[in-house]
Design an enzyme around this catalytic site. Structure first.
Site, PDB file in Angstrom:
ATOM      1  N   CYS A   1       0.829  -1.208   0.000  1.00 52.39           N
ATOM      2  CA  CYS A   1       0.000   0.000   0.000  1.00 52.39           C
ATOM      3  C   CYS A   1       0.863   1.257   0.000  1.00 52.39           C
ATOM      4  CB  CYS A   1      -0.924  -0.011   1.224  1.00 52.39           C
ATOM      5  SG  CYS A   1      -2.047   1.403   1.288  1.00 52.39           S
TER       6      CYS A   1
ATOM      7  N   CYS B   1       0.054   4.945   6.895  1.00 49.65           N
ATOM      8  CA  CYS B   1      -0.607   4.748   8.195  1.00 49.65           C
ATOM      9  C   CYS B   1       0.393   4.124   9.172  1.00 49.65           C
ATOM     10  CB  CYS B   1      -1.830   3.854   8.049  1.00 49.65           C
ATOM     11  SG  CYS B   1      -3.001   4.413   6.781  1.00 49.65           S
TER      12      CYS B   1
ATOM     13  N   CYS C   1       0.115   0.369  10.319  1.00 47.00           N
ATOM     14  CA  CYS C   1      -0.210  -0.687   9.361  1.00 47.00           C
ATOM     15  C   CYS C   1       1.012  -1.391   8.777  1.00 47.00           C
ATOM     16  CB  CYS C   1      -1.046  -0.109   8.225  1.00 47.00           C
ATOM     17  SG  CYS C   1      -1.650  -1.386   7.099  1.00 47.00           S
TER      18      CYS C   1
ATOM     19  N   CYS D   1     -16.450  -9.775   4.864  1.00 46.64           N
ATOM     20  CA  CYS D   1     -15.814  -8.499   4.554  1.00 46.64           C
ATOM     21  C   CYS D   1     -14.534  -8.738   3.751  1.00 46.64           C
ATOM     22  CB  CYS D   1     -15.480  -7.747   5.842  1.00 46.64           C
ATOM     23  SG  CYS D   1     -16.879  -7.576   6.965  1.00 46.64           S
TER      24      CYS D   1
ATOM     25  N   CYS E   1     -19.399  -6.843   2.888  1.00 43.92           N
ATOM     26  CA  CYS E   1     -18.776  -5.554   3.182  1.00 43.92           C
ATOM     27  C   CYS E   1     -17.442  -5.481   2.448  1.00 43.92           C
ATOM     28  CB  CYS E   1     -18.564  -5.419   4.692  1.00 43.92           C
ATOM     29  SG  CYS E   1     -17.745  -3.878   5.211  1.00 43.92           S
TER      30      CYS E   1
ATOM     31  N   CYS F   1     -19.833   1.635   7.631  1.00 43.91           N
ATOM     32  CA  CYS F   1     -19.101   0.989   8.720  1.00 43.91           C
ATOM     33  C   CYS F   1     -17.866   1.845   8.979  1.00 43.91           C
ATOM     34  CB  CYS F   1     -18.700  -0.431   8.328  1.00 43.91           C
ATOM     35  SG  CYS F   1     -17.595  -1.257   9.501  1.00 43.91           S
TER      36      CYS F   1
ATOM     37  N   ARG G   1     -18.666  -2.972  17.196  1.00 47.49           N
ATOM     38  CA  ARG G   1     -17.873  -4.175  16.919  1.00 47.49           C
ATOM     39  C   ARG G   1     -16.601  -4.208  17.758  1.00 47.49           C
ATOM     40  NH1 ARG G   1     -17.929  -4.038  11.523  1.00 47.49           N
ATOM     41  NH2 ARG G   1     -19.899  -5.185  11.665  1.00 47.49           N
TER      42      ARG G   1
END
Length: 428
Positions: free
Chosen positions: A156, A160, A163, A200, A233, A293, A365
């Site tokens: 990616c 972040c 991550c 998901c 999702c 979400c 969640r």
């Protein structure tokens, strides 16, 4: 006895006497006790008298009136509304907010000060208030099971700080190509057979620009998995209005796009995507008619004020998110946050409790980081209002609780999995 303690006792009586009964009106399933039984003063004068009584004398609640053949039974009388009572005016802010939520009020105009007051409530009282709100809107013995699969791992371009999939950090996660259709559908079937109601799919991309072939492939995945009777999702990074529309037409149930933290703390965690870009994606999803979400992560070095700020942003959206994931950071070697101390269970409970009170109808969640908490600790989270978990051995690239452990926990607690919501078939 003070009006404050009277209210606490009556609320406890209502919880004990009136179990969850699904109903179109939260009050009808939770507050269906007459004013006399609830022990609430019927006038401002009696409420004031209760407030001036000695706090050291724990006097009994008033007895119910004598039965009358002409009167209806207690359960047939007008449901009691605490917000309409005189004693309600004597309560502190957090309790008043919880009582309004129990009575069915859903607010989108919260102030940070109001949420801060709820968040800072002593933990035992906070859990009690949150559990009360939870039982007014949800069956406390039903928990949604979701399965999260990384269909495109690593590489990616985002930075972040938490991550391991970022290409900017040296972690054990390596870039992979997108999974093939057979592997994705087989994973979905296994998740369904194991009790998950929502599947998901996550992809480590900043956005879908220049990925038309991949996007069309994902639209096919969505249609196929919906045909299995599951909710679907996706979390694919930023998407446009047109992409959101196409996902809706394919039958997508929900789109995940977390805000991660408060606006104030955000730039310390991510610099490659702005906070407003995240909110824009949520707007595209909401406008397309897809359930939103969105939640965040605690343990990123943020303050309590930042946690309140995150909840304030979520709870003042035009519509509350259908699902609010509350993640506890799992620090990964090689990321800038690798040395962050793990959050305690009480921090998690406080965050879940506050989220439940300010967003009473949302699914809260218990998400990443659950693997660090024991079954008794997870039980505290369920008591505080969490009613959704991720199942499966992995959450994208981080470890998760074993399915057998979750099955054992559900059996011990008497919890059963929530069934998928029915919805219209996707467009062909």
């Amino acid at each position: 006895m003070s009006a404050f303690s009277v209210s606490s006792r009556c609320l406890a009586q209502r919880v004990a006497r009136q179990p969850f009964l699904p109903s179109s009106s939260p009050s009808s399933c939770f507050l269906a006790l007459p004013r006399q039984r609830a022990g609430i003063a019927g006038s401002a004068a009696s409420a004031a008298a209760a407030a001036t009584a000695s706090p050291l004398v724990d006097s009994p609640l008033p007895p119910p009136p004598p039965p009358s053949s002409a009167s209806a039974s207690p359960m047939q009388q007008q449901p009691f509304s605490f917000a309409a009572s005189a004693a309600f005016q004597l309560l502190d802010g957090p309790r008043r907010h919880a009582e309004l939520a129990v009575d069915g009020h859903v607010r989108h105009n919260w102030t940070r000060e109001e949420i801060q007051a709820i968040y800072q409530t002593p933990i035992m009282e906070l859990m009690y208030l949150a559990a009360t709100v939870h039982r007014a809107h949800h069956d406390p013995l039903k928990v949604q099971q979701c399965t999260l699969l990384s269909i495109k791992t690593g590489g990616c371009s985002e930075d972040c700080s938490y991550c391991p999939q970022s290409s900017k950090y040296k972690t054990e996660v390596k870039a992979e190509k997108m999974m093939k259709v057979d592997a994705v559908l087989e994973a979905a079937r296994k998740a369904r057979d194991a009790g998950s109601s929502r599947f998901c799919m996550g992809a480590a991309w900043r956005d879908m620009n220049g990925r038309k072939a991949n996007f069309n492939q994902i639209l096919g995945y969505v249609k196929e998995i919906r045909s299995m009777g599951m909710e679907v999702c996706c979390t694919l990074g930023m998407i446009t209005e047109d992409q959101a529309r196409q996902l809706k037409e394919a039958g997508l149930t929900a789109y995940n796009h977390n805000l991660d933290t408060s606006r104030e703390h955000y730039s310390k965690i991510i610099t490659t995507r702005t906070y407003d870009e995240r909110l824009e994606t949520l707007s595209h999803v909401r406008d397309a008619g897809i359930s939103v979400c969105s939640g965040g992560i605690i343990g990123l070095g943020e303050s309590d004020s930042d946690r309140v700020g995150l909840l304030h942003t979520l709870s003042t959206l035009p519509e509350h998110p259908e699902s609010v994931p509350v993640n506890a950071l799992l620090a990964v070697p090689g990321t800038p946050l690798e040395k962050q101390e793990p959050v305690s269970i009480w921090e998690m409970v406080r965050m879940i409790s506050t989220a439940r009170i300010v967003m009473p109808k949302s699914m809260i969640r218990l998400s990443a980081g659950r693997v660090r908490f024991s079954q008794p600790e997870q039980t505290l989270c369920f008591m505080a209002g969490a009613n959704s978990i991720f199942t499966g051995d992995k959450l994208l690239t981080t470890p998760n609780n074993a399915l057998t452990d979750d099955d054992q926990m559900f059996k011990t607690l008497g919890i059963t999995p929530l069934k998928p919501k029915t919805a219209a078939a996707p467009s062909s």
